[in-house]
Scaffold this active site. Structure first.
Site, PDB file in Angstrom:
ATOM      1  N   GLU A 196      55.487 -18.397  -7.636  1.00 40.44           N
ATOM      2  CA  GLU A 196      55.454 -18.929  -6.267  1.00 40.44           C
ATOM      3  C   GLU A 196      54.785 -17.924  -5.322  1.00 40.44           C
ATOM      4  O   GLU A 196      55.372 -17.481  -4.326  1.00 40.44           O
ATOM      5  CB  GLU A 196      56.858 -19.327  -5.799  1.00 40.44           C
ATOM      6  N   GLU A 320      59.353 -24.904 -13.361  1.00 41.19           N
ATOM      7  CA  GLU A 320      60.620 -25.038 -12.625  1.00 41.19           C
ATOM      8  C   GLU A 320      60.741 -26.489 -12.209  1.00 41.19           C
ATOM      9  O   GLU A 320      59.855 -27.008 -11.509  1.00 41.19           O
ATOM     10  CB  GLU A 320      60.666 -24.130 -11.388  1.00 41.19           C
TER      11      GLU A 320
HETATM   12  O1  AHR Z   1      65.244 -21.638  -9.219  1.00 40.74           O
HETATM   13  C1  AHR Z   1      65.555 -21.064  -7.989  1.00 40.74           C
HETATM   14  C2  AHR Z   1      64.332 -20.603  -7.214  1.00 40.74           C
HETATM   15  O2  AHR Z   1      63.555 -21.716  -6.872  1.00 40.74           O
HETATM   16  C3  AHR Z   1      63.373 -19.705  -7.941  1.00 40.74           C
HETATM   17  O3  AHR Z   1      63.765 -18.380  -7.907  1.00 40.74           O
HETATM   18  C4  AHR Z   1      62.097 -19.906  -7.194  1.00 40.74           C
HETATM   19  O4  AHR Z   1      60.955 -19.698  -7.982  1.00 40.74           O
HETATM   20  C5  AHR Z   1      62.204 -21.334  -6.674  1.00 40.74           C
HETATM   21  O5  AHR Z   1      61.875 -21.436  -5.343  1.00 40.74           O
END
Ligand code: AHR
Length: 508
Positions: A196, A320
């Site tokens: 990110e 994610e």
């Molecule tokens: O999964 C929780 C958080 O969500 C992670 O650390 C981040 O990459 C995302 O914003």
């Protein structure tokens, strides 16, 4: 004894309406249209230093009273082995971009204690570092996916970390690893170039992120025989313009092998995110609608990638994803601990079905997260442990690993605007059997499913009396897969699919 649901006769309190009132859904599978093989890595998981995701959830240490294998919880290791986790991503997430790998090697008693500024401001004594992670991945049979810190460390630091993990030379870093107890290099399969970068990974613009990717990936390398894939950090559909970000990365990121993408089905409409259990039908509907948006996002990102990479050589990694609710009342602020219910089983199944429709581009995915964080497989409380409905979906979907998907449609009523009552995925498994995954999104009505597939179907179903049916530490087996069989109508497989259910069957 396992309870069985068969031929529309549903035991327990799950009453099926009379056939006459049951909507019919026609499932058509086109076996003349096989897609690209489903990479088993789409069933991957993410484990971050966040809350009790690592400490307590995976790692308890060798001296713990909780049964463990070299410090890893035995119950958790066994559960993860059963579902054949293909890949684990670590150490973050946001955590990764303030992580110094040197803090997590060497004698544990000498490792520094740092503050986890992203997640609750708690201390992390670095007991779980590179050796503990790589050994854990080996123990459960998963490929390791390590995310480099590109936000606050240099390319030199990243290069040194990779050399430490992967070199077999008689050189200082490999020798340091040997001195720390690991003779052979680890097989590092995936290397994340940041996380990110548009947000917690450095608040960079797309163009700057692209340059950072090109720069860092120039200096990090493992022996070619390892086939390590470098993963560029991509956009997110939750924040910002993910299409523009994807475009910038594809255009200026250097020679990409894989690009990541994040999307959480996180209610964000001015109200609270809402609870993980004890919600109303509006929240059920909202969450499923958000989940289904993944289809459009993956298509959008793929279309941008196609512009630069029509041959689809660069893979898309959704590393994610999952549901994100208001954390459990009374849990530590910043730990993202949430319960997990039948609704989450539907989120997982619908998401897998979407990935199955995009196997030409989506080659890896990682649910957030493995244990005790967000949409977890496993929840722990001290020595207690439970498997969530999401875990059971991962278990039921195993026949789809490395299967050949087919185009499949489900024609019938919608449950709500934009939410089909039944969603379907079909594939030929590696064992030659034809598998169907069926999701009934309607919390009230069963569906009479008629297919064009000769034979009858048999497999497993996950359902429960309420939208938020879930397991607790006192009743850990409230919801689990049950045997499920269909019938045959005019020589073709048919199913009476209970309301709010996920089924995976082999049709023979
Ligand atoms: O999964 C929780 C958080 O969500 C992670 O650390 C981040 O990459 C995302 O914003």
């Amino acid at each position: 004894m396992r309870k069985t649901i068969s031929g529309g006769l549903l035991l327990l309190a799950l009453a099926v309406p009379a056939a006459a009132q049951t909507p019919t859904v026609r499932v058509t599978v086109d076996i003349s249209k096989p897609g690209a093989v489903t990479d088993r890595h789409i069933y991957g998981q993410f484990a971050e230093h966040l809350g009790t995701g690592i400490y307590g959830g995976i790692w308890v240490g060798e001296d713990s009273k909780i049964s463990n294998i070299r410090g890893y919880r035995t119950d958790v290791v066994e559960a993860l082995k059963k579902i054949h986790v293909p890949v684990v991503r670590w150490p973050g997430g946001c955590f990764a971009d303030l992580y110094n790998w040197r803090d997590g090697i060497g004698p544990r008693a000498k490792r520094p204690t740092r503050i986890n500024v992203h997640w609750g401001g708690v201390t992390d004594n670095n007991a779980f570092g590179t050796h503990e992670f790589m050994d854990f991945a080996e123990l459960i049979g998963a490929d390791p996916y390590v995310s480099m810190n590109v936000g606050s460390l240099s390319p030199y630091d990243s290069a040194q970390w990779v050399e430490y993990m992967t070199s077999s030379e008689d050189a200082s870093l490999a020798n340091e690893r040997r001195a720390n107890g690991r003779e052979k290099p680890w097989q590092l399969k995936y290397l994340g170039i940041g996380n990110e970068t548009w947000g917690c990974g450095g608040n960079m613009s797309g163009e700057y992120s692209a340059s950072i990717n090109a720069r860092y990936s120039t200096f990090v390398g493992a022996p070619a025989s390892m086939g390590m894939v470098k993963v560029a950090s991509g956009g997110s559909a939750n924040i910002g313009d993910y299409k523009a970000f994807t475009d910038a990365m594809m255009k200026g990121g250097g020679r990409l092998q894989a690009l990541s993408f994040h999307y959480y089905a996180m209610p964000d409409n001015g109200r609270s995110k809402g609870p993980a259990i004890g919600f109303g039908e509006d929240r059920w509907q909202e969450e499923l609608a958000l989940t289904l948006q993944m289809e459009g996002y993956v298509s959008d990102v793929s279309a941008v990638m196609d512009k630069y990479d029509p041959g689809k050589k660069v893979a898309l990694y959704v590393d994610e994803w999952g549901s994100w609710y208001t954390q459990e009342p009374g849990s530590h602020p910043g730990f993202l601990y949430q319960q997990n219910a039948l609704r989450d089983a539907e989120v997982a199944a619908l998401t897998f079905n979407i990935f199955h429709r995009h196997t030409d581009r989506v080659k890896l995915a990682a649910i957030a997260q493995m244990v005790n964080v967000l949409q977890a497989m496993i929840l722990t409380d001290g020595a207690k442990m439970l498997l969530t409905p999401t875990y059971h979906v991962f278990d039921m979907y195993q026949p789809f690993m490395e299967a050949t998907p087919f185009a499949a449609t489900a024609s019938g009523p919608a449950y709500a605007k934009g939410i089909p009552m039944v969603d379907v995925s079909a594939a030929r498994g590696r064992n030659g059997k034809l598998y169907l995954a069926l999701v009934n999104t309607d919390p009230h009505k069963a569906a009479h499913v008629l297919t064009n597939l000769p034979g009858t179907g048999k497999g497993q179903i996950l359902t429960g009396p309420a939208m938020d049916t879930h397991n607790t530490f006192d009743a850990p087996n409230t919801i689990h897969p049950m045997a499920f069989s269909g019938t045959t109508v005019d020589g073709k497989a048919a199913f009476d699919l209970p309301a709010k259910s996920v089924a995976v069957v082999a049709v023979e």
